[in-house]
Motif scaffolding. Sequence first.
Motif, mmCIF file in Angstrom:
data_model
loop_
_atom_site.group_PDB
_atom_site.id
_atom_site.type_symbol
_atom_site.label_atom_id
_atom_site.label_comp_id
_atom_site.label_asym_id
_atom_site.label_seq_id
_atom_site.Cartn_x
_atom_site.Cartn_y
_atom_site.Cartn_z
ATOM 1 N N THR A 150 -11.319 -5.061 -0.321
ATOM 2 C CA THR A 150 -11.211 -4.125 0.672
ATOM 3 C C THR A 150 -10.757 -4.887 2.061
ATOM 4 O O THR A 150 -9.947 -4.209 2.929
ATOM 5 C CB THR A 150 -12.754 -3.571 1.102
ATOM 6 O OG1 THR A 150 -12.924 -2.969 -0.228
ATOM 7 C CG2 THR A 150 -12.672 -2.645 2.102
ATOM 8 N N ALA A 151 -11.271 -6.127 2.233
ATOM 9 C CA ALA A 151 -10.669 -6.801 3.597
ATOM 10 C C ALA A 151 -9.275 -6.857 3.445
ATOM 11 O O ALA A 151 -8.674 -7.117 4.518
ATOM 12 C CB ALA A 151 -11.511 -8.228 3.785
ATOM 13 N N LEU A 152 -8.720 -7.446 2.387
ATOM 14 C CA LEU A 152 -7.250 -7.618 2.410
ATOM 15 C C LEU A 152 -6.371 -6.508 2.455
ATOM 16 O O LEU A 152 -5.456 -6.443 3.318
ATOM 17 C CB LEU A 152 -7.054 -8.176 1.004
ATOM 18 C CG LEU A 152 -5.497 -8.752 0.760
ATOM 19 C CD1 LEU A 152 -5.133 -10.051 1.631
ATOM 20 C CD2 LEU A 152 -5.233 -8.798 -0.688
ATOM 21 N N LEU A 153 -6.654 -5.381 1.931
ATOM 22 C CA LEU A 153 -6.026 -4.258 1.991
ATOM 23 C C LEU A 153 -6.274 -3.552 3.538
ATOM 24 O O LEU A 153 -5.174 -2.893 4.241
ATOM 25 C CB LEU A 153 -6.536 -3.023 1.114
ATOM 26 C CG LEU A 153 -5.905 -3.051 -0.114
ATOM 27 C CD1 LEU A 153 -5.862 -4.566 -1.155
ATOM 28 C CD2 LEU A 153 -6.236 -2.053 -1.121
ATOM 29 N N ALA A 154 -7.421 -3.819 4.348
ATOM 30 C CA ALA A 154 -7.655 -3.339 5.491
ATOM 31 C C ALA A 154 -6.698 -4.273 6.567
ATOM 32 O O ALA A 154 -6.650 -3.790 7.727
ATOM 33 C CB ALA A 154 -9.029 -3.450 5.724
ATOM 34 N N SER A 155 -6.493 -5.579 6.357
ATOM 35 C CA SER A 155 -5.949 -6.238 7.345
ATOM 36 C C SER A 155 -4.444 -6.790 7.176
ATOM 37 O O SER A 155 -3.849 -7.343 7.950
ATOM 38 C CB SER A 155 -6.790 -7.659 7.424
ATOM 39 O OG SER A 155 -6.741 -8.364 6.162
ATOM 40 N N THR A 156 -3.886 -6.520 5.832
ATOM 41 C CA THR A 156 -2.673 -7.018 5.498
ATOM 42 C C THR A 156 -1.611 -6.142 5.099
ATOM 43 O O THR A 156 -1.985 -5.185 3.978
ATOM 44 C CB THR A 156 -2.975 -7.988 4.346
ATOM 45 O OG1 THR A 156 -4.071 -8.765 4.669
ATOM 46 C CG2 THR A 156 -1.961 -8.982 3.998
ATOM 47 N N PRO A 157 -0.475 -6.174 5.399
ATOM 48 C CA PRO A 157 0.605 -5.347 4.917
ATOM 49 C C PRO A 157 0.914 -5.580 3.599
ATOM 50 O O PRO A 157 0.919 -6.519 2.866
ATOM 51 C CB PRO A 157 1.816 -5.651 5.946
ATOM 52 C CG PRO A 157 1.721 -6.960 6.514
ATOM 53 C CD PRO A 157 -0.014 -7.033 6.535
#
Length: 243
Positions: A150-157
């Motif tokens: 979830t953190a990756l998808l929220a912070s990374t294109p």
Amino acid sequence: MMRGLLYAIGFLTRIPVPVSVFEDTRARRLSVLAYPLVGLLLGVILAGLGLLLEDHDDLLASALILVVWVGLTGGLHLDGLADSADAWIGGLGERTRTLDIMKDPRCGPSAVVAVVLLLLTKLAALQAMPGPLRMPALLLAPLLGRTALTALLASTPYARAAGLASDLDGSGRAPWLVMAAALLASLLAGVDGLLASVAAATVFGVWRQAGMRRLGGYTGDTAGAMAEMVELAVLVVMALRLG
């Protein structure tokens, strides 16, 4: 939100859900928010199995837990780890070449070595923890692994123009609130939860930065690889502390 949770369960695990949920575009976008809950569900199942096996031989119990763990996820993230290992080595630092190798369905030697080493280390970490002390690790590793997604998808294109993870909605404030709740739940485990959270955050930061430098973002494969590496880091840190 319930359909988003069902979508997340069906996408991240092999637990049966109604087929109709996969036709719901909104459920697909919202499923990102439910990833930590899926991790918690996996953790509860694995911890329950660990409780049933705690009086049996540690090595056998650890192996059975790992088999069930892989079976529940269908090896989804292991596939991402394998593709990422091949691509990172064979890509020779080139973005386009790295992305092309990830799309190749064949497994090279780097993929095989990466998967074998990860599973062996997971097995060793589980075996190193006495039965009763294995439960917190079995709860926290899947929880933090899916929270990292979830953190990756929220912070990374997203690194590709289109793909399996291209339209997952990780933007806005909601994912960060979900992650904060998941981390708070981890910290309720005391020192163990703190160490697990630090290990997860470290792997997340290092792997996200590597993806940004090489690809300019993430792919489904690099996300899967990160989930596996976060789980491994949590197990190893807790095994070193508790074993």
